[in-house]
Write a protein that holds these residues in place. Structure first.
Motif, PDB file in Angstrom:
ATOM      1  N   GLU A 100       0.850  -1.191   0.000  1.00 14.69           N
ATOM      2  CA  GLU A 100       0.000   0.000   0.000  1.00 14.69           C
ATOM      3  C   GLU A 100       0.888   1.243   0.000  1.00 14.69           C
ATOM      4  OE1 GLU A 100      -2.948   1.069  -0.272  1.00 14.69           O
ATOM      5  OE2 GLU A 100      -3.850  -0.897  -0.585  1.00 14.69           O
ATOM      6  N   LEU A 101       0.389   2.343  -0.569  1.00 18.25           N
ATOM      7  CA  LEU A 101       1.176   3.579  -0.553  1.00 18.25           C
ATOM      8  C   LEU A 101       1.409   4.031   0.887  1.00 18.25           C
ATOM      9  CD1 LEU A 101       0.080   6.191  -3.233  1.00 18.25           C
ATOM     10  CD2 LEU A 101       2.187   4.901  -3.051  1.00 18.25           C
ATOM     11  N   HIS A 102       0.340   3.940   1.662  1.00 20.67           N
ATOM     12  CA  HIS A 102       0.447   4.364   3.067  1.00 20.67           C
ATOM     13  C   HIS A 102       0.184   3.180   3.977  1.00 20.67           C
ATOM     14  CE1 HIS A 102       1.037   8.686   2.610  1.00 20.67           C
ATOM     15  NE2 HIS A 102       0.357   8.522   1.492  1.00 20.67           N
ATOM     16  N   THR A 103       1.163   2.897   4.821  1.00 21.48           N
ATOM     17  CA  THR A 103       1.023   1.746   5.707  1.00 21.48           C
ATOM     18  C   THR A 103       0.942   2.174   7.170  1.00 21.48           C
ATOM     19  OG1 THR A 103       3.421   1.608   5.530  1.00 21.48           O
ATOM     20  CG2 THR A 103       2.145   0.048   4.222  1.00 21.48           C
ATOM     21  N   ASP A 104       1.077   3.465   7.425  1.00 27.74           N
ATOM     22  CA  ASP A 104       1.044   3.939   8.813  1.00 27.74           C
ATOM     23  C   ASP A 104      -0.080   4.974   8.971  1.00 27.74           C
ATOM     24  OD1 ASP A 104       1.522   5.326  11.226  1.00 27.74           O
ATOM     25  OD2 ASP A 104       3.609   4.645  11.204  1.00 27.74           O
ATOM     26  N   ASP A 106      -1.032   6.751  11.426  1.00 28.29           N
ATOM     27  CA  ASP A 106      -0.614   7.971  12.136  1.00 28.29           C
ATOM     28  C   ASP A 106       0.051   8.961  11.180  1.00 28.29           C
ATOM     29  OD1 ASP A 106      -1.518   7.311  14.585  1.00 28.29           O
ATOM     30  OD2 ASP A 106       0.358   6.361  15.244  1.00 28.29           O
ATOM     31  N   GLU A 107       0.927   8.417  10.329  1.00 26.07           N
ATOM     32  CA  GLU A 107       1.643   9.275   9.381  1.00 26.07           C
ATOM     33  C   GLU A 107       0.675   9.895   8.368  1.00 26.07           C
ATOM     34  OE1 GLU A 107       4.635  10.395   9.204  1.00 26.07           O
ATOM     35  OE2 GLU A 107       5.332   9.336  10.974  1.00 26.07           O
ATOM     36  N   TYR A 110      -1.269  12.634   9.909  1.00 29.61           N
ATOM     37  CA  TYR A 110      -0.451  13.841  10.014  1.00 29.61           C
ATOM     38  C   TYR A 110      -0.449  14.606   8.684  1.00 29.61           C
ATOM     39  CZ  TYR A 110       3.566  16.857  10.631  1.00 29.61           C
ATOM     40  OH  TYR A 110       4.370  17.963  10.695  1.00 29.61           O
ATOM     41  N   GLU A 111      -0.303  13.867   7.592  1.00 23.04           N
ATOM     42  CA  GLU A 111      -0.273  14.503   6.260  1.00 23.04           C
ATOM     43  C   GLU A 111      -1.619  15.139   5.923  1.00 23.04           C
ATOM     44  OE1 GLU A 111       1.153  12.105   3.061  1.00 23.04           O
ATOM     45  OE2 GLU A 111       2.952  11.503   4.154  1.00 23.04           O
TER      46      GLU A 111
END
Lengths: 412, 95
Positions: A100-104, A106-107, A110-111
């Motif tokens: 996946e492009l984003h795995t976190d 929380d991060e 934030y974005e």
């Protein structure tokens, strides 16, 4: 057959899950995203291959995604498609084992927070501007019926208040709710649902924009029709409806002549002092305005109150407007007219409130008379017909009422 | 400090570019953490701005990152915090 298909994108890319699942749905129909505009999305028609799409945010210091970053995305199975503002759209094959492009969560939260702070003005400014503009034109609510009948600009103001602003606010709220829901879920450690239902938000946005544009077109159509059908003519030369009353019906002197003034002539040579005007309104079948000025050579005003020059020649005036309403709004219109009469008298030089008396006449639903020395204002309604008349002259009130009554009889 | 930041700092004890970092993190975590490129670049941009990491080389096509002293300090602090948390949690989860 064209290989490029343009679609309005009703869903905002910031509505991440919904936008991604809408694009995936399009790919199942053979439509693969090519580019993204501010209100549209361009697709290439091709093979029916289900793709997964992901929205990503450009957090770099550059205006576009750095080449190195795009290269790593590509190596990870994500092809860059297009960018809109600071949002990038990436595509991967449905069955590919790309991470996946984003795995976190929380991060990503934030974005999203960072981007939404940057975009707050983009989201909030249009509804706020709309409200501010609406408040600027809030005068329309004072004597609303009268304004709607007399000023086409008030239709736009009303549309702005009751259609445009609520729609802009609703769309803005809808986007904010989706964004906040995503943020809430991400903070709780839940990843974005990339297959969330896109049909409901799309239907909502579609209905809102259709309502917006259809109502705007309807208003513009009414406005153009109203302006195109307005008839303005000088009273002496114009065809005059036989139902109407003339100054001679009140000032019955055989010596009464038409008073022409060089002032007030328009480029179309309409004598505004002696004028007939007929116009259409969505709220009235017809609105007829008549103004007429006369003069009796050799006769002076009694008491000289009508002019600073007590020796001035007697020159009576008659002006009235007949509203033939489509709906039973006569009472509201009369109320607005009386309010306007009071406002005009208050703002006059003397600042004296007018004495408006209700009068009992079997021929009318409502009749009000204001004694404006030397003359009268008459406000009358019967059924859906409302008349506002001003006479300035020395004929008696009975003669004025008699003329108005005759006109009502002819109109009915 | 998020888990992603922690592992990026840890992986940067040796200089690395983006794709290598992703593989390094997977190795470090024995395959437990397969960091997505979107997450990686979000973390890199933020930590570069906060001066926890720095760009050692940039040939226009590829950037090589390394950890700064500030980054090392932040990592140690987080490591001690996690150690304390694990020690405190041993009362319940130690068995």
């Amino acid at each position: 057959m064209s290989r490029t298909v343009l679609k309005i994108r009703y869903i905002d890319p910031r509505q991440i899950g919904e936008f991604e699942s809408w694009l995936s749905h399009m790919s199942k129909q053979g439509l693969h995203l090519k580019s993204l505009g501010s209100i549209s999305a361009e697709f290439d028609r091709g093979e029916v291959v289900e793709h997964k799409y992901r929205v990503d945010f450009n957090t770099s210091q550059y205006e576009v995604f750095p080449q190195e970053q795009l290269e790593v995305y590509r190596e990870s199975g994500w092809e860059f498609i297009d960018m809109f503002s600071d949002i990038g759209i990436f595509r991967g094959a449905k069955n590919a084992k790309a991470p996946e492009l984003h795995t976190d969560p929380d991060e990503l939260a934030y974005e999203i927070r960072k981007i939404s702070r940057k975009n707050t003005s983009r989201n909030i400014v249009p509804p706020l501007l709309s409200i501010a503009l609406g408040l600027r034109f809030s005068w329309v609510f004072d004597q609303m019926m009268l304004n709607l009948l007399n000023y086409v600009s008030s239709w736009i103001s009303l549309w702005h208040f009751f259609v445009s602003t609520p729609i802009l606010i609703a769309i803005s709220i809808s986007k904010t709710i989706t964004l906040q829901k995503n943020l809430h879920a991400l903070r709780a450690g839940t990843a974005i649902d990339h297959n969330v239902d896109w049909k409901k938000p799309l239907l909502f946005a579609k209905c809102a924009w259709i309502a917006y544009f259809v109502s705007l077109l309807a208003i513009i159509g009414c406005l153009i029709y109203s302006l195109a059908t307005v008839k303005t003519m000088s009273l002496s030369t114009a065809y005059i409806d036989e139902h109407l009353i003339r100054l001679a019906d009140i000032d019955k002197s055989p010596l009464l002549e038409r008073f022409e003034s060089n002032q007030g002539y328009s480029s179309r040579s309409v004598d505004y002092g002696n004028m007939y005007k007929c116009r259409w309104s969505p709220f009235a079948q017809s609105i007829i305005s008549v103004s007429e000025r006369g003069i009796i050579p050799g006769r002076k005003w009694l008491g000289g109150e009508a002019s600073e020059d007590s020796t001035a020649t007697y020159s009576p005036e008659l002006s009235y407007t007949i509203y033939q309403l489509r709906f039973s709004w006569s009472e509201i219109l009369l109320r607005d007219m009386l309010k306007e009469e009071k406002r005009i008298c208050y703002s006059g030089e003397q600042g004296i409130p007018p004495l408006i008396k209700p009068a009992e006449q079997a021929e009318y639903d409502h009749l009000y008379i204001s004694d404006n020395e030397p003359g009268y204002s008459v406000f009358a309604s019967n059924g859906k017909t409302v008349v506002s008349l001003y006479y300035r002259g020395e004929a008696s009130l009975d003669l004025v009422i008699e003329a108005v009554t005759e006109m009502f009889a002819r109109l009915s | 400090m998020t888990e992603a930041m922690y592992y990026v700092l840890l992986a940067l004890t040796q200089q690395a570019h983006g794709y290598k970092l992703m593989r390094e993190i997977t190795d470090l975590t024995h395959g437990r953490l397969n960091m997505g490129p979107g997450t990686l670049y979000g973390v890199l941009a933020r930590m570069e701005k906060d001066k926890l990491i720095t760009v050692e080389e940039d040939d226009g096509r590829r950037k090589v990152y390394s950890i700064t002293d500030n980054g090392k300090e932040a990592f140690r602090k987080e490591y001690r915090r996690l150690q304390n948390m694990v020690r405190d949690g041993a009362i319940l989860g130690g068995d």
